[in-house]
Design a protein around this motif. Sequence first.
Motif, PDB file in Angstrom:
ATOM      1  N   GLU A 245     -17.443   8.226  17.097  1.00 11.71           N
ATOM      2  CA  GLU A 245     -18.016   9.327  17.884  1.00 11.71           C
ATOM      3  C   GLU A 245     -18.415  10.502  17.000  1.00 11.71           C
ATOM      4  O   GLU A 245     -17.715  10.829  16.039  1.00 11.71           O
ATOM      5  CB  GLU A 245     -16.986   9.816  18.906  1.00 11.71           C
ATOM      6  N   CYS A 246     -19.510  11.137  17.380  1.00  9.32           N
ATOM      7  CA  CYS A 246     -19.888  12.407  16.747  1.00  9.32           C
ATOM      8  C   CYS A 246     -19.308  13.537  17.589  1.00  9.32           C
ATOM      9  O   CYS A 246     -18.616  13.291  18.578  1.00  9.32           O
ATOM     10  CB  CYS A 246     -21.402  12.529  16.638  1.00  9.32           C
ATOM     11  N   GLU A 247     -19.626  14.776  17.240  1.00  9.22           N
ATOM     12  CA  GLU A 247     -19.032  15.904  17.958  1.00  9.22           C
ATOM     13  C   GLU A 247     -19.465  15.973  19.428  1.00  9.22           C
ATOM     14  O   GLU A 247     -18.819  16.624  20.234  1.00  9.22           O
ATOM     15  CB  GLU A 247     -19.347  17.219  17.227  1.00  9.22           C
ATOM     16  N   GLU A 248     -20.536  15.275  19.774  1.00 11.08           N
ATOM     17  CA  GLU A 248     -20.993  15.272  21.172  1.00 11.08           C
ATOM     18  C   GLU A 248     -20.080  14.413  22.050  1.00 11.08           C
ATOM     19  O   GLU A 248     -20.055  14.578  23.269  1.00 11.08           O
ATOM     20  CB  GLU A 248     -22.414  14.724  21.268  1.00 11.08           C
ATOM     21  N   LYS A 249     -19.398  13.443  21.436  1.00 12.79           N
ATOM     22  CA  LYS A 249     -18.525  12.510  22.168  1.00 12.79           C
ATOM     23  C   LYS A 249     -19.243  11.880  23.361  1.00 12.79           C
ATOM     24  O   LYS A 249     -18.705  11.824  24.474  1.00 12.79           O
ATOM     25  CB  LYS A 249     -17.251  13.205  22.619  1.00 12.79           C
ATOM     26  N   MET A 252     -20.237   6.077  20.861  1.00  8.41           N
ATOM     27  CA  MET A 252     -19.987   5.953  19.413  1.00  8.41           C
ATOM     28  C   MET A 252     -21.280   5.503  18.725  1.00  8.41           C
ATOM     29  O   MET A 252     -21.874   4.491  19.124  1.00  8.41           O
ATOM     30  CB  MET A 252     -18.900   4.909  19.157  1.00  8.41           C
ATOM     31  N   HIS A 253     -21.692   6.234  17.703  1.00 10.04           N
ATOM     32  CA  HIS A 253     -22.855   5.808  16.915  1.00 10.04           C
ATOM     33  C   HIS A 253     -22.465   4.574  16.114  1.00 10.04           C
ATOM     34  O   HIS A 253     -21.461   4.587  15.393  1.00 10.04           O
ATOM     35  CB  HIS A 253     -23.262   6.897  15.919  1.00 10.04           C
ATOM     36  N   LEU A 254     -23.273   3.524  16.234  1.00  8.20           N
ATOM     37  CA  LEU A 254     -23.042   2.310  15.434  1.00  8.20           C
ATOM     38  C   LEU A 254     -24.048   2.338  14.289  1.00  8.20           C
ATOM     39  O   LEU A 254     -25.250   2.522  14.515  1.00  8.20           O
ATOM     40  CB  LEU A 254     -23.239   1.086  16.327  1.00  8.20           C
ATOM     41  N   LYS A 309     -32.122  11.384  22.971  1.00  4.34           N
ATOM     42  CA  LYS A 309     -31.682  11.327  21.585  1.00  4.34           C
ATOM     43  C   LYS A 309     -30.373  12.108  21.522  1.00  4.34           C
ATOM     44  O   LYS A 309     -30.229  13.113  22.220  1.00  4.34           O
ATOM     45  CB  LYS A 309     -32.759  12.018  20.734  1.00  4.34           C
ATOM     46  N   CYS A 310     -29.430  11.661  20.713  1.00  4.22           N
ATOM     47  CA  CYS A 310     -28.168  12.394  20.660  1.00  4.22           C
ATOM     48  C   CYS A 310     -28.435  13.789  20.090  1.00  4.22           C
ATOM     49  O   CYS A 310     -29.120  13.921  19.064  1.00  4.22           O
ATOM     50  CB  CYS A 310     -27.157  11.645  19.803  1.00  4.22           C
ATOM     51  N   PRO A 311     -27.909  14.829  20.728  1.00  5.29           N
ATOM     52  CA  PRO A 311     -28.157  16.193  20.236  1.00  5.29           C
ATOM     53  C   PRO A 311     -27.693  16.413  18.792  1.00  5.29           C
ATOM     54  O   PRO A 311     -28.137  17.364  18.146  1.00  5.29           O
ATOM     55  CB  PRO A 311     -27.350  17.080  21.193  1.00  5.29           C
ATOM     56  N   CYS A 312     -26.836  15.538  18.278  1.00  2.00           N
ATOM     57  CA  CYS A 312     -26.375  15.717  16.898  1.00  2.00           C
ATOM     58  C   CYS A 312     -27.485  15.411  15.896  1.00  2.00           C
ATOM     59  O   CYS A 312     -27.362  15.732  14.713  1.00  2.00           O
ATOM     60  CB  CYS A 312     -25.163  14.837  16.605  1.00  2.00           C
ATOM     61  N   GLY A 313     -28.543  14.740  16.362  1.00  2.00           N
ATOM     62  CA  GLY A 313     -29.673  14.444  15.477  1.00  2.00           C
ATOM     63  C   GLY A 313     -29.642  13.046  14.886  1.00  2.00           C
ATOM     64  O   GLY A 313     -30.616  12.599  14.284  1.00  2.00           O
TER      65      GLY A 313
HETATM   66 ZN    ZN Z   1     -24.428  12.039  17.991  1.00  2.00          ZN
END
Ligand code: ZN
Length: 433
Positions: A245-249, A252-254, A309-313
Amino acid sequence: MPFWDKHIETLPRDELEALQVKRLKDTVARCRKSIFYRNRLKDVDESRFTTPEDVSLIPFTTKDDLRANYDFGLVTVPRVEIVRMHSSSGTTGKATVIFHTRKDIEIWADLVARCIVMTGAGKADVFQNIISYGMFTGGLGFHYGAEKVGMLTIPSGVGNTKRQIQLMKDFNTTVFHATPSYILYVSEVMVQEGFDPKEFDLRIGFVGAEPHSEQTRQRIEDTFDISAFNSYGMSELNGPGVAFECEEKAGMHLWEDSYLLEVVDPATGEKLSPGEEGELVITTLNREAMPILRYRTGDLARVIDDGEKCPCGRTHVRISRIKGRCDDMLIVKGVNFYPSQIEDVLMSFPEVATNYQVIVERVGSLDSLTVRVELHPKMFDGDLRKLRKLEADITKSIQDEIVVSPKVEFHEPGSLPRSEGKAVRVVDKRGKI
Ligand code: ZN
Ligand code: AMP
């Protein structure tokens, strides 16, 4: 927002897919050097692959294939190139062993470093790796990643819980890695020893290696006042560092530059549509010693297909929490469910402590389901009415979730069996049907 390798983590989708096709072709070509795949790939012509979906032209690889080709059957390099061996923690059948070259270990450490940095942890942190070292990949896998990041890494392993707590105190541990079941046990021992789990310097926890619910994550976060991140991997695919997981939770990014993901119907092997829950099938794209094609992981999850798109980029696909393994599914009184559904209910009751056990038996010709639950000590104050009400509430909530009505039994904290590695939650006494 911190990155370990911003270029690759945010690679545009078209470039990522082109990289996957290239690496897939290289991987298939490499696999032909192994005794096992030489035959298996006779009818595959990777030179015609143009999209990642062409992976479906390759046969699956199963755990039985790995067992049948024990020991070096899938290895593609000379023995002198191999620097490490690991094994899966399976308790049945012959162990499956996995081999790595020096480059494999470096790439693996890099993937774990990405995961660590993605959560906001970094070289200023003190990292306590509260997980089994040895053949299990969680210990050394995280250890190498954490050192690569530059964290002060304490290889404390599992067990000796009082010493774990002492280490946390003495060295101001800020980040830990543990199974969810063991770290909750650590919190109980902290309380017994007169500590408040919140009084430590902990700020981030990596939890994984076994199925756990969102409620369990929340409980870990609240108990220690930390942020907890789900960590997914398996020895056949290196170990930790497959998805995180990134901070967005928000899933999980694979890491798709190293792993090619498919989700299939576990019964038929047919590809499912994005967002449908099924078995994860994963191909390694960047491994030298022992590449594996279309590995049937046995793990059930779905791709997060929210069109966003995940906000984490990061551009790499996100998968849901793992619901369990295909073979974890229980059929009781003809109804199918997963133990994780029971955990979800239990952990939503604050009176429930951290350990539980599910027993399935056959009484006469009927199945019976018993859920043994440890309660917080304060619940054993002689107020029977309170206990009966809780029993009725838990029974009803479980029945609402899984349809089957369980018998709920209460136990004192510490009285149910507990494992320091992966928790064993279900005891099915019915034997094979
Ligand atoms: Zn993310
Ligand atoms: P091992 O190869 O011994 O490391 O075991 C890998 C297996 O552990 C996976 O196939 C999953 O079934 C399980 N596992 C690992 N991480 C997680 C996680 N974060 N959530 C649920 N199950 C997990």
